[in-house]
Design an enzyme around this catalytic site. Structure first.
Site, PDB file in Angstrom:
ATOM      1  N   LYS A 133       0.867  -1.186   0.000  1.00 10.82           N
ATOM      2  CA  LYS A 133       0.000   0.000   0.000  1.00 10.82           C
ATOM      3  C   LYS A 133       0.899   1.229   0.000  1.00 10.82           C
ATOM      4  O   LYS A 133       1.520   1.569   1.005  1.00 10.82           O
ATOM      5  CB  LYS A 133      -0.923   0.009   1.215  1.00 10.82           C
ATOM      6  CG  LYS A 133      -1.945   1.146   1.184  1.00 10.82           C
ATOM      7  CD  LYS A 133      -2.881   1.078   2.379  1.00 10.82           C
ATOM      8  CE  LYS A 133      -4.091   1.984   2.247  1.00 10.82           C
ATOM      9  NZ  LYS A 133      -3.769   3.399   2.089  1.00 10.82           N
ATOM     10  N   ARG A 140      -8.132  10.895  -7.219  1.00  8.64           N
ATOM     11  CA  ARG A 140      -9.257  10.167  -6.653  1.00  8.64           C
ATOM     12  C   ARG A 140     -10.521  11.028  -6.638  1.00  8.64           C
ATOM     13  O   ARG A 140     -11.629  10.529  -6.715  1.00  8.64           O
ATOM     14  CB  ARG A 140      -8.841   9.773  -5.247  1.00  8.64           C
ATOM     15  CG  ARG A 140      -9.956   9.335  -4.416  1.00  8.64           C
ATOM     16  CD  ARG A 140      -9.406   8.931  -3.085  1.00  8.64           C
ATOM     17  NE  ARG A 140     -10.462   9.018  -2.128  1.00  8.64           N
ATOM     18  CZ  ARG A 140     -10.467   8.377  -0.986  1.00  8.64           C
ATOM     19  NH1 ARG A 140      -9.443   7.631  -0.667  1.00  8.64           N
ATOM     20  NH2 ARG A 140     -11.453   8.499  -0.172  1.00  8.64           N
ATOM     21  N   GLU A 168      -0.613   4.507  -7.808  1.00  7.69           N
ATOM     22  CA  GLU A 168      -0.322   5.504  -6.783  1.00  7.69           C
ATOM     23  C   GLU A 168       0.959   6.233  -7.200  1.00  7.69           C
ATOM     24  O   GLU A 168       1.969   5.598  -7.514  1.00  7.69           O
ATOM     25  CB  GLU A 168      -0.144   4.790  -5.436  1.00  7.69           C
ATOM     26  CG  GLU A 168      -0.099   5.697  -4.245  1.00  7.69           C
ATOM     27  CD  GLU A 168      -1.483   6.057  -3.667  1.00  7.69           C
ATOM     28  OE1 GLU A 168      -2.529   5.694  -4.267  1.00  7.69           O
ATOM     29  OE2 GLU A 168      -1.513   6.704  -2.622  1.00  7.69           O
ATOM     30  N   PHE A 207      -1.640  -0.460 -10.020  1.00 11.28           N
ATOM     31  CA  PHE A 207      -2.230  -1.631  -9.369  1.00 11.28           C
ATOM     32  C   PHE A 207      -3.516  -2.133 -10.008  1.00 11.28           C
ATOM     33  O   PHE A 207      -4.058  -3.143  -9.577  1.00 11.28           O
ATOM     34  CB  PHE A 207      -2.433  -1.398  -7.868  1.00 11.28           C
ATOM     35  CG  PHE A 207      -3.203  -0.157  -7.501  1.00 11.28           C
ATOM     36  CD1 PHE A 207      -4.571  -0.101  -7.681  1.00 11.28           C
ATOM     37  CD2 PHE A 207      -2.547   0.937  -6.955  1.00 11.28           C
ATOM     38  CE1 PHE A 207      -5.278   1.034  -7.330  1.00 11.28           C
ATOM     39  CE2 PHE A 207      -3.251   2.079  -6.604  1.00 11.28           C
ATOM     40  CZ  PHE A 207      -4.628   2.128  -6.791  1.00 11.28           C
ATOM     41  N   ARG A 257     -17.053   1.568  -1.275  1.00 15.17           N
ATOM     42  CA  ARG A 257     -16.113   0.988  -0.333  1.00 15.17           C
ATOM     43  C   ARG A 257     -16.606  -0.423  -0.056  1.00 15.17           C
ATOM     44  O   ARG A 257     -17.749  -0.605   0.350  1.00 15.17           O
ATOM     45  CB  ARG A 257     -16.119   1.824   0.950  1.00 15.17           C
ATOM     46  CG  ARG A 257     -14.944   1.603   1.855  1.00 15.17           C
ATOM     47  CD  ARG A 257     -15.020   2.475   3.085  1.00 15.17           C
ATOM     48  NE  ARG A 257     -14.663   3.862   2.855  1.00 15.17           N
ATOM     49  CZ  ARG A 257     -13.413   4.319   2.732  1.00 15.17           C
ATOM     50  NH1 ARG A 257     -12.407   3.493   2.822  1.00 15.17           N
ATOM     51  NH2 ARG A 257     -13.180   5.594   2.525  1.00 15.17           N
ATOM     52  N   LYS A 314      -7.733  -2.869   3.672  1.00 16.05           N
ATOM     53  CA  LYS A 314      -6.426  -2.286   3.987  1.00 16.05           C
ATOM     54  C   LYS A 314      -5.997  -2.678   5.390  1.00 16.05           C
ATOM     55  O   LYS A 314      -6.837  -2.890   6.277  1.00 16.05           O
ATOM     56  CB  LYS A 314      -6.467  -0.766   3.819  1.00 16.05           C
ATOM     57  CG  LYS A 314      -7.489  -0.071   4.667  1.00 16.05           C
ATOM     58  CD  LYS A 314      -7.509   1.425   4.384  1.00 16.05           C
ATOM     59  CE  LYS A 314      -8.678   2.080   5.065  1.00 16.05           C
ATOM     60  NZ  LYS A 314      -8.766   3.500   4.877  1.00 16.05           N
TER      61      LYS A 314
HETATM   62  P1  ATP Z   1      -6.209   6.012   3.641  1.00 12.89           P
HETATM   63  O1  ATP Z   1      -6.177   7.299   4.379  1.00 12.89           O
HETATM   64  O2  ATP Z   1      -6.050   4.807   4.460  1.00 12.89           O
HETATM   65  O3  ATP Z   1      -5.453   6.009   2.364  1.00 12.89           O
HETATM   66  P2  ATP Z   1      -8.504   6.478   2.162  1.00 12.89           P
HETATM   67  O4  ATP Z   1      -9.872   6.606   2.711  1.00 12.89           O
HETATM   68  O5  ATP Z   1      -7.820   7.653   1.607  1.00 12.89           O
HETATM   69  O6  ATP Z   1      -7.686   5.836   3.306  1.00 12.89           O
HETATM   70  P3  ATP Z   1      -8.759   3.871   1.212  1.00 12.89           P
HETATM   71  O7  ATP Z   1      -9.700   3.462   0.166  1.00 12.89           O
HETATM   72  O8  ATP Z   1      -9.146   3.536   2.579  1.00 12.89           O
HETATM   73  O9  ATP Z   1      -8.501   5.383   1.036  1.00 12.89           O
HETATM   74  O10 ATP Z   1      -7.337   3.270   0.928  1.00 12.89           O
HETATM   75  C1  ATP Z   1      -7.042   3.064  -0.395  1.00 12.89           C
HETATM   76  C2  ATP Z   1      -6.050   4.044  -0.930  1.00 12.89           C
HETATM   77  O11 ATP Z   1      -4.750   3.498  -0.833  1.00 12.89           O
HETATM   78  C3  ATP Z   1      -6.290   4.200  -2.387  1.00 12.89           C
HETATM   79  O12 ATP Z   1      -7.162   5.269  -2.625  1.00 12.89           O
HETATM   80  C4  ATP Z   1      -4.932   4.421  -2.984  1.00 12.89           C
HETATM   81  O13 ATP Z   1      -4.705   5.809  -3.077  1.00 12.89           O
HETATM   82  C5  ATP Z   1      -3.968   3.864  -1.967  1.00 12.89           C
HETATM   83  N1  ATP Z   1      -3.199   2.695  -2.429  1.00 12.89           N
HETATM   84  C6  ATP Z   1      -1.879   2.527  -2.264  1.00 12.89           C
HETATM   85  N2  ATP Z   1      -1.464   1.343  -2.737  1.00 12.89           N
HETATM   86  C7  ATP Z   1      -2.545   0.712  -3.237  1.00 12.89           C
HETATM   87  C8  ATP Z   1      -2.742  -0.545  -3.858  1.00 12.89           C
HETATM   88  N3  ATP Z   1      -1.756  -1.407  -4.064  1.00 12.89           N
HETATM   89  N4  ATP Z   1      -4.011  -0.837  -4.246  1.00 12.89           N
HETATM   90  C9  ATP Z   1      -5.031   0.016  -4.043  1.00 12.89           C
HETATM   91  N5  ATP Z   1      -4.890   1.233  -3.450  1.00 12.89           N
HETATM   92  C10 ATP Z   1      -3.662   1.580  -3.042  1.00 12.89           C
END
Ligand code: ATP
Length: 582
Positions: free
Chosen positions: A251, A271, A301, A342, A419, A425
């Protein structure tokens, strides 16, 4: 259709804070909108002239707007200035001035939605010599022809501050109810998630009914809404949830990028579907040379790196690249980035969102020839908790924030805009007591004392409750601010000041200042506890109690990439509370 009908509807919407009531009012409105005008009506109701990814910004210099109000009403200029200083809301100034207009001229035209829309487009789109005069004339003419309530909403729209507090989900409810049935609501939402354009969805519904939505397909150049991840507290829980085996990906902590690539062009969206192509010319070049298909939509990313060591740098470094139009070349050199891809959502004429993860990952591989700067996200497919833990430790060792577990199931589709449990995660922070950082919305502030006198001493922070459409308080945040952010806060929050508690906020605590929910900050706490004063998840764990974060600390990240509706939700807070109890 007359603009007055819209303005009067907005006034009714503003008088309520209940999501269901808002939806009912919208249904009443949509029912009387001619099919050919629904697109404009939806956009105006969102306070926009085009969907976000088109990048059309509203906003007008206040001086010019005040001058136009004066020209139209002839209410004495210093008085208009006074109203502005007192209120700070161009809409209210326009309302008051037009109400006090000296004499009503015989030569007023009634304003139609078409006319208002066209004028707003012209005002927003013009720049350069002579444009100020043109804007002044157009706006003054509209104000002249307006009733007070029309003037109010035209001024607010133009200022980019319509802020009726209608969530996209409420608009979707209303569209489904108007043009189809409640049962088809998900189909409407899915169409929106694919094209990110509610006005287009509305227009197809109005013209062709629910079947019309079948025309909406994933297209290169039109971003789709991002899929998001759930969270769980441990690797064994994740494996269990995903059927015993899954893919674990690195991640990366950077900026999410959705790249739309053809043989001749590359477009990059965040995003939030903001078009950032012009801010990342280096990424455009790198992608173009690593790309080996005809056309595709890929996700990854974008991470800042230190080119000397090849190491990834903190996320904040990449945000310095944003919005720096003028020193772009130096920004590109100062803050170099790389891209870890990804997902592959589309390739050479075929939409892959409704195919499983493994297939999409395979397609991704066929789109890209890896280079120093464009790579595929590191992945480990395993059913062993030990191997997964080792992978997690490796990621943390390299400074990563955690891992993303991805389902391998037959239905592990890319669910745009939602979601879900296909992605889970797991972050480093989960190992401490309070299991994650949360993204909270500033809804109030308390006056500073001592060293902080004259500024804000602490902020009142809230989670978002989408079921209620409300922001519910969860903590008072006073720690983690350095001098720079303390000094910057008043200016950052000033545009969102609200007279009294904002109608979308639910608070039992009395703050000294109130804000419209807008700014999102990342917060780390020690523990989640029950609280008699905070309204987050009120009565849900125990009657007469909400949830609160103990010892909250600002992490230094303002989540500019998140609108308030994407902050941590009340439901997420509840699940964090439950994880902590485990
Ligand atoms: P966080 O603050 O934990 O990033 P968030 O609410 O912004 O949370 P989440 O959907 O919870 O977003 O976490 C996914 C985010 O992680 C994605 O929006 C992306 O930007 C990032 N990311 C990093 N590596 C990956 C990966 N390998 N696959 C998918 N998303 C990834």
């Amino acid at each position: 259709m007359e603009y007055l009908t819209l303005a009067e509807t907005y006034q009714r919407i503003e008088a309520t804070s209940k999501r269901l009531e808002m939806a009912d009012i919208l249904v009443e409105l949509f029912k009387v909108v001619p099919a050919g005008e629904i697109e404009k009506v939806v956009l105006l109701t969102q306070g926009k002239l085009a969907p976000d990814f088109k990048g059309i910004e509203l906003g007008i210099a206040e001086k010019l707007a005040l001058k136009a109000i004066y020209e139209a009403t002839r209410v004495n200029e210093p008085e208009i200035q006074q109203m502005w200083l007192r209120d700070g809301d161009l809409g209210n100034v326009a309302f008051e001035a037009v109400s006090r207009k000296k004499q009503t001229s015989l030569f007023t035209e009634s304003l139609s939605v078409d006319m208002v829309f066209a004028n707003l487009e012209q005002i927003a789109g013009s720049s350069g010599p002579g444009s100020q005069d043109m804007k002044l004339k157009l706006l003054a003419k509209m104000m002249h022809d307006s009733s007070p309530v029309e003037a109010k909403y035209i001024a607010r729209t133009l200022a980019g501050k319509l802020r009726l507090g209608i969530a996209d989900m409420t608009l979707i409810d209303a569209l489904a109810l108007t043009y189809s049935t409640k049962e088809n609501r998900d189909k409407v939402e899915q169409a929106y998630n694919t094209c990110s354009d509610l006005a287009r969805v509305a227009s197809l519904l109005a013209e062709k009914g629910i079947e019309g939505l079948d025309e909406i397909k994933l297209e290169v150049g039109i971003p789709l809404r991002a899929m998001l991840a759930e969270r769980l507290p441990g690797i064994p829980d994740i494996l269990e949830k995903l059927g015993g085996k899954c893919a674990f990906e690195y991640k990366y902590d950077g900026l999410r990028i959705q790249a739309h690539i053809t043989k001749t062009s590359v477009q990059l969206y965040t995003r939030q579907l903001e078009d950032v192509t012009s801010q990342f010319p280096d990424l455009v070049k790198m992608l173009a040379s690593a790309f080996k298909a005809k056309e595709a939509v890929l996700e990854g990313e974008c991470v800042p790196i230190d080119t000397n060591t090849g190491e990834m740098l903190p996320f904040q470094t990449v945000s310095r690249r944003r919005g720096r139009k003028y020193e772009l070349t130096s920004a590109v050199n100062e803050f170099p980035v790389m891209l870890y891809l990804f997902d592959c959502l589309y390739k050479d004429g075929k939409d892959y969102t409704q195919t499983p993860y493994t297939n999409r990952r395979k397609k991704l591989k066929t789109c890209i020839k890896e280079t120093d700067r464009v790579k595929l996200a590191e992945v480990l497919i395993t059913d062993s908790p030990e191997e997964a833990e080792e992978f997690f430790q490796k990621v943390i060792g390299k400074g990563g924030e955690g891992i993303m577990a991805k389902s391998l199931a037959d239905d592990s589709f890319y669910r745009a805009g939602s979601r879900g449990w296909n992605w889970i995660k797991f972050k480093r922070d989960y190992k401490s007591e309070m299991n994650d950082t949360v993204d909270l919305v500033v809804v109030g502030a308390f006056s500073g004392k001592g060293r902080r006198a004259g500024g804000y001493g602490a902020l009142l922070m809230a989670t978002y409750n989408p079921e209620e459409g409300k922001f519910e308080t969860v903590t008072k945040l006073g720690t983690g601010f350095d001098d720079a952010i303390l000094a910057a806060l008043p200016e950052l929050l000033e545009p969102h000041l609200s007279q009294g508690m904002h109608r979308l906020v639910n608070s039992k605590m009395q703050a000294d200042f109130w804000f419209e929910p807008a700014m999102v900050m990342e917060v780390k706490g020690a523990e989640i506890t029950l609280s008699p004063i905070h309204t987050c998840a009120w009565d849900m764990v125990r009657n007469g109690s909400g949830l609160a974060i103990r010892f909250p600390r600002y992490t230094g990240k303002i989540r500019q990439d998140k609108p308030p509706e994407e902050a941590t939700t009340t439901a997420e807070m509840l699940s964090l509370y439950e994880m902590q109890l485990k």
